[in-house]
Write a protein that holds these residues in place. Structure first.
Motif, PDB file in Angstrom:
ATOM      1  N   ARG A  29       0.837  -1.212   0.000  1.00  0.00           N
ATOM      2  CA  ARG A  29       0.000   0.000   0.000  1.00  0.00           C
ATOM      3  C   ARG A  29       0.866   1.255   0.000  1.00  0.00           C
ATOM      4  O   ARG A  29       0.566   2.220  -0.710  1.00  0.00           O
ATOM      5  N   GLY A  30       1.947   1.249   0.783  1.00  0.00           N
ATOM      6  CA  GLY A  30       2.826   2.415   0.825  1.00  0.00           C
ATOM      7  C   GLY A  30       3.454   2.717  -0.517  1.00  0.00           C
ATOM      8  O   GLY A  30       3.520   3.879  -0.945  1.00  0.00           O
ATOM      9  N   ILE A  31       3.917   1.682  -1.190  1.00  0.00           N
ATOM     10  CA  ILE A  31       4.531   1.874  -2.514  1.00  0.00           C
ATOM     11  C   ILE A  31       3.497   2.391  -3.505  1.00  0.00           C
ATOM     12  O   ILE A  31       3.750   3.348  -4.247  1.00  0.00           O
ATOM     13  N   LYS A  32       2.329   1.769  -3.524  1.00  0.00           N
ATOM     14  CA  LYS A  32       1.278   2.195  -4.452  1.00  0.00           C
ATOM     15  C   LYS A  32       0.892   3.653  -4.210  1.00  0.00           C
ATOM     16  O   LYS A  32       0.810   4.457  -5.148  1.00  0.00           O
ATOM     17  N   LEU A  33       0.671   4.016  -2.951  1.00  0.00           N
ATOM     18  CA  LEU A  33       0.229   5.371  -2.629  1.00  0.00           C
ATOM     19  C   LEU A  33       1.307   6.400  -2.952  1.00  0.00           C
ATOM     20  O   LEU A  33       1.016   7.462  -3.526  1.00  0.00           O
ATOM     21  N   ILE A  52       1.048   9.609  -5.525  1.00  0.00           N
ATOM     22  CA  ILE A  52       1.374  10.983  -5.151  1.00  0.00           C
ATOM     23  C   ILE A  52       2.402  11.560  -6.119  1.00  0.00           C
ATOM     24  O   ILE A  52       2.362  12.758  -6.446  1.00  0.00           O
ATOM     25  N   GLU A  53       3.321  10.721  -6.595  1.00  0.00           N
ATOM     26  CA  GLU A  53       4.308  11.166  -7.580  1.00  0.00           C
ATOM     27  C   GLU A  53       3.630  11.781  -8.803  1.00  0.00           C
ATOM     28  O   GLU A  53       4.144  12.731  -9.406  1.00  0.00           O
ATOM     29  N   SER A  83       6.560  17.389  -1.472  1.00  0.00           N
ATOM     30  CA  SER A  83       7.725  16.622  -1.045  1.00  0.00           C
ATOM     31  C   SER A  83       7.244  15.449  -0.205  1.00  0.00           C
ATOM     32  O   SER A  83       6.311  15.590   0.600  1.00  0.00           O
ATOM     33  N   LEU A  84       7.897  14.310  -0.355  1.00  0.00           N
ATOM     34  CA  LEU A  84       7.462  13.083   0.305  1.00  0.00           C
ATOM     35  C   LEU A  84       8.647  12.420   0.981  1.00  0.00           C
ATOM     36  O   LEU A  84       9.724  12.300   0.398  1.00  0.00           O
ATOM     37  N   VAL A  85       8.444  11.978   2.229  1.00  0.00           N
ATOM     38  CA  VAL A  85       9.512  11.322   2.978  1.00  0.00           C
ATOM     39  C   VAL A  85       8.914  10.161   3.771  1.00  0.00           C
ATOM     40  O   VAL A  85       7.784  10.236   4.259  1.00  0.00           O
TER      41      VAL A  85
END
Length: 219
Positions: free
Chosen positions: A107-111, A115-116, A125-127
């Protein structure tokens, strides 16, 4: 600046997915929204709406990559060493491909990749963050027991809510102490803020190593 902190749960567990939204006011972050029970589309809707208002920084508590072949990423090993040095338990850092973690990682990778798609048009920005490490690294050594207990004990969550306020997060209602997911979402926002704002410093960081690991990981 707007800052979103997300405590992500697995794809079927919307109930325990919590999102907090803060607006920077000088040297503070003011809470403007706190919601749970979120699908991916709910999260993306919030991200899109906030990105229309100001520069947006997002801290996600979930693995946003995994190691080819499985097991720990190098960042997981380094963060584990760091939290143990603080007096925290090594087991709170789990490999992204561990059975109990793999759906959260998915789920984290997909989300993050969805967002990208928004980042091309808006300043986002994403961290990747670890709320427990964010909290523990801002506690004194004599108070480290609070981060060891907050998942189960309301009194520890009350102490940590006060800590978050001291760190600059304002307007946190007492109801946030009711369970740990909301505390984690606030801590995720704190870590993302300190990562992005040049006036502050994260306590620990493992830089992105694209393309396999495209996001910084910090606390």
């Amino acid at each position: 600046m707007r800052v979103i902190g997300i405590d992500l749960s697995g794809p079927r567990n919307h109930k325990d997915t919590v999102l907090t939204i803060f607006k920077q006011e000088g040297n503070h972050l003011q809470l403007v929204k706190w919601v749970n029970n979120l699908s991916d589309q709910d999260i993306l809707k919030e991200v899109f709406e906030q990105s229309q208002l100001d520069e947006l920084v997002i801290g996600i508590d979930a693995p946003l990559s995994y190691e080819d072949g499985g097991g720990d990423r190098k960042s997981d090993r380094e963060l584990r060493k760091f939290i143990v040095s603080l007096g925290m338990r090594a087991g709170s850092i789990m490999p992204p491909t561990l059975n109990r973690m793999v759906y959260l990682t998915l789920r984290g990778i997909k989300l993050s990749r969805e967002i990208e798609n928004l980042k091309a048009a808006y300043p986002i920005s994403l961290v990747e963050v670890h709320p427990g490490a964010i909290i523990g690294s801002r506690l004194s050594r004599q108070n480290i027991e609070y981060v060891l207990a907050y998942k189960k004990e309301q009194s520890a969550r009350s102490f940590i809510r006060n800590l978050l306020t001291e760190q600059g997060l304002t307007q946190l209602p007492i109801e946030i102490e009711a369970e740990s997911h909301s505390i984690d979402a606030c801590a995720a926002a704190l870590g993302a803020w300190h990562w992005k704002d040049p006036s502050y410093n994260e306590k620990w960081i493992y830089p992105a190593c694209p393309p396999q690991h495209p996001y910084d990981y910090c606390c």
